[in-house]
Enzyme design. Structure first.
Site, PDB file in Angstrom:
ATOM      1  N   GLU A 106      -6.513   4.631   8.205  1.00 37.99           N
ATOM      2  CA  GLU A 106      -6.307   6.063   7.922  1.00 37.99           C
ATOM      3  C   GLU A 106      -7.576   6.667   7.310  1.00 37.99           C
ATOM      4  O   GLU A 106      -7.895   7.831   7.541  1.00 37.99           O
ATOM      5  CB  GLU A 106      -5.089   6.243   7.002  1.00 37.99           C
ATOM      6  CG  GLU A 106      -3.789   6.016   7.779  1.00 37.99           C
ATOM      7  CD  GLU A 106      -2.642   5.446   6.967  1.00 37.99           C
ATOM      8  OE1 GLU A 106      -2.667   5.531   5.730  1.00 37.99           O
ATOM      9  OE2 GLU A 106      -1.709   4.881   7.597  1.00 37.99           O
ATOM     10  N   SER A 141       3.969  -2.437  10.217  1.00 35.77           N
ATOM     11  CA  SER A 141       5.422  -2.536  10.384  1.00 35.77           C
ATOM     12  C   SER A 141       6.008  -3.871   9.904  1.00 35.77           C
ATOM     13  O   SER A 141       6.960  -4.381  10.499  1.00 35.77           O
ATOM     14  CB  SER A 141       5.818  -2.250  11.836  1.00 35.77           C
ATOM     15  OG  SER A 141       5.451  -0.926  12.189  1.00 35.77           O
ATOM     16  N   ASN A 198       0.873  -1.174   0.000  1.00 36.28           N
ATOM     17  CA  ASN A 198       0.000   0.000   0.000  1.00 36.28           C
ATOM     18  C   ASN A 198       0.910   1.223   0.000  1.00 36.28           C
ATOM     19  O   ASN A 198       1.540   1.531   1.011  1.00 36.28           O
ATOM     20  CB  ASN A 198      -0.887  -0.038   1.262  1.00 36.28           C
ATOM     21  CG  ASN A 198      -1.698   1.236   1.428  1.00 36.28           C
ATOM     22  OD1 ASN A 198      -1.794   2.050   0.506  1.00 36.28           O
ATOM     23  ND2 ASN A 198      -2.284   1.407   2.600  1.00 36.28           N
ATOM     24  N   GLU A 238      -4.957  -5.007  10.585  1.00 37.86           N
ATOM     25  CA  GLU A 238      -3.924  -3.996  10.808  1.00 37.86           C
ATOM     26  C   GLU A 238      -4.176  -3.312  12.144  1.00 37.86           C
ATOM     27  O   GLU A 238      -4.977  -2.364  12.228  1.00 37.86           O
ATOM     28  CB  GLU A 238      -3.965  -2.943   9.689  1.00 37.86           C
ATOM     29  CG  GLU A 238      -3.646  -3.491   8.319  1.00 37.86           C
ATOM     30  CD  GLU A 238      -3.067  -2.410   7.399  1.00 37.86           C
ATOM     31  OE1 GLU A 238      -2.034  -2.678   6.785  1.00 37.86           O
ATOM     32  OE2 GLU A 238      -3.624  -1.298   7.320  1.00 37.86           O
ATOM     33  N   HIS A 286      -9.179   1.157   5.240  1.00 37.36           N
ATOM     34  CA  HIS A 286      -7.890   1.351   5.912  1.00 37.36           C
ATOM     35  C   HIS A 286      -8.106   2.276   7.107  1.00 37.36           C
ATOM     36  O   HIS A 286      -8.902   3.214   7.045  1.00 37.36           O
ATOM     37  CB  HIS A 286      -6.858   1.955   4.947  1.00 37.36           C
ATOM     38  CG  HIS A 286      -5.470   1.891   5.498  1.00 37.36           C
ATOM     39  ND1 HIS A 286      -5.019   2.808   6.426  1.00 37.36           N
ATOM     40  CD2 HIS A 286      -4.462   1.012   5.317  1.00 37.36           C
ATOM     41  CE1 HIS A 286      -3.781   2.482   6.766  1.00 37.36           C
ATOM     42  NE2 HIS A 286      -3.417   1.400   6.104  1.00 37.36           N
ATOM     43  N   LYS A 301       0.118   4.297  -0.209  1.00 38.44           N
ATOM     44  CA  LYS A 301      -0.477   5.495   0.422  1.00 38.44           C
ATOM     45  C   LYS A 301      -0.224   6.709  -0.483  1.00 38.44           C
ATOM     46  O   LYS A 301      -0.265   6.582  -1.699  1.00 38.44           O
ATOM     47  CB  LYS A 301       0.072   5.670   1.849  1.00 38.44           C
ATOM     48  CG  LYS A 301      -0.095   4.383   2.673  1.00 38.44           C
ATOM     49  CD  LYS A 301       0.201   4.532   4.143  1.00 38.44           C
ATOM     50  CE  LYS A 301       0.008   3.182   4.838  1.00 38.44           C
ATOM     51  NZ  LYS A 301       0.202   3.241   6.271  1.00 38.44           N
ATOM     52  N   GLY A 331       3.118   2.018  10.915  1.00 34.38           N
ATOM     53  CA  GLY A 331       4.101   3.092  10.784  1.00 34.38           C
ATOM     54  C   GLY A 331       4.844   3.409  12.078  1.00 34.38           C
ATOM     55  O   GLY A 331       5.504   4.428  12.199  1.00 34.38           O
TER      56      GLY A 331
HETATM   57  P1  13P Z   1       3.514   0.193   7.727  1.00 29.07           P
HETATM   58  O1  13P Z   1       3.964  -1.105   7.082  1.00 29.07           O
HETATM   59  O2  13P Z   1       4.276   1.381   7.280  1.00 29.07           O
HETATM   60  O3  13P Z   1       3.406   0.044   9.203  1.00 29.07           O
HETATM   61  O4  13P Z   1       2.004   0.454   7.187  1.00 29.07           O
HETATM   62  C1  13P Z   1       1.071  -0.566   7.261  1.00 29.07           C
HETATM   63  C2  13P Z   1      -0.136  -0.162   6.505  1.00 29.07           C
HETATM   64  O5  13P Z   1      -0.857   0.725   6.913  1.00 29.07           O
HETATM   65  C3  13P Z   1      -0.417  -0.858   5.240  1.00 29.07           C
HETATM   66  O6  13P Z   1      -1.700  -0.583   4.787  1.00 29.07           O
END
Ligand code: 13P
Length: 252
Positions: free
Chosen positions: A97, A213, A9, A167, A95, A11, A173
């Site tokens: 976010e 992560s 992803n 997740e 997601h 983003k 992150g």
């Molecule tokens: P990270 O791998 O940067 O923690 O992000 C995970 C994520 O949100 C994938 O959709």
């Protein structure tokens, strides 16, 4: 046997030339269908150029968001039909976010999943708890609620087209991965919830991937868990070397 799915992803990262260069490298490194389903989710602007590069390649392309309406006066939005038109096969829905920064609710996500399936897109439906929810012992309740809301009224024939991505928000992150047993416990609960609450009798075949992560160092131990069928990779999926390593490690 479920084929593992490794999805990046991206983003809000990568210009068109950057995305195209990455896709070309990936196509060269993984030219034939292997036993890992590889998916990349570029930003909207790079979707079509990346699809063009990946024609005649086993690598799949996903979008990161969509609107549930087919068309209309929704300034700034993109429909499932438009994503299919651009050559997308998958769509990330829900997601954290999108949920936390853009106010997407379970009801909205359910509409998106219905619309995606109607257009022929395969949803990667994200669920996960906050740190506060985990610490107060609410993880399972939250996960169950997210599944019931998001997958409300989805018929059995469509459930098999959906991948779920667990997740935990506290692991995104942050460099803090859920330990493999912590992730396994929730993945197993997700599978059970699909079997019982959604009364789906082939829950053992549903792809449930982990995100938060993930990197080449922790991939192996996560993938060794019986209910973890792949990864949704953020940061490490932006770097070609790391992403290719994660795929290689996930090959059976
Ligand atoms: P990270 O791998 O940067 O923690 O992000 C995970 C994520 O949100 C994938 O959709």
């Amino acid at each position: 046997m479920i084929n593992p799915m490794i999805a990046a992803n991206w983003k809000m990262h990568k210009t068109i030339p950057e995305a195209v260069a990455f896709a070309k490298q990936l196509k060269e490194k993984f030219p034939k269908p292997g036993d890992v389903d590889i998916v990349i989710a570029p930003p909207f602007t790079a979707l079509f150029p990346v699809v063009e590069v990946l024609k005649d390649s086993p690598i799949h392309v996903s979008a990161q968001n969509m609107h549930w309406e087919e068309k209309g006066a929704y300034t700034g939005e993109i429909s499932a039909a438009m994503l299919v038109d651009a050559g997308c096969e998958f769509i990330i829905i829900g997601h954290s976010e999108r949920r936390t920064l853009f106010g997407e609710t379970g009801g909205m996500l359910n509409k998106k999943i219905h619309a995606a399936l109607k257009s022929g897109l395969k949803p990667i439906f994200c669920i996960g708890e906050t740190l506060e929810e985990r610490e107060s012992g609410a993880t399972f309740r939250i996960i169950q609620k997210q599944i019931k809301e998001g997958l409300n009224n989805i018929i059995s024939d469509d459930i098999r087209k959906i991948a779920l991505a667990y997740e935990p928000i506290w692991a995104i992150g942050t460099g803090k991965t859920a330990t493999p047993p912590q992730a396994q416990e929730v993945h197993s609960f997700i599978r059970k919830t699909i079997a019982t609450d959604l009364e789906y009798d082939r829950a053992s075949e549903i792809v449930i991937i982990y995100g938060g992560s993930v990197n080449p160092e922790n991939t192996d131990s996560l993938m060794n868990q019986p209910d973890i069928n792949g990864a949704l990779v953020g940061g490490a999926g932006l770097d070609f070397g790391s992403f290719a390593d994660i795929i290689k490690i996930s090959e059976r």
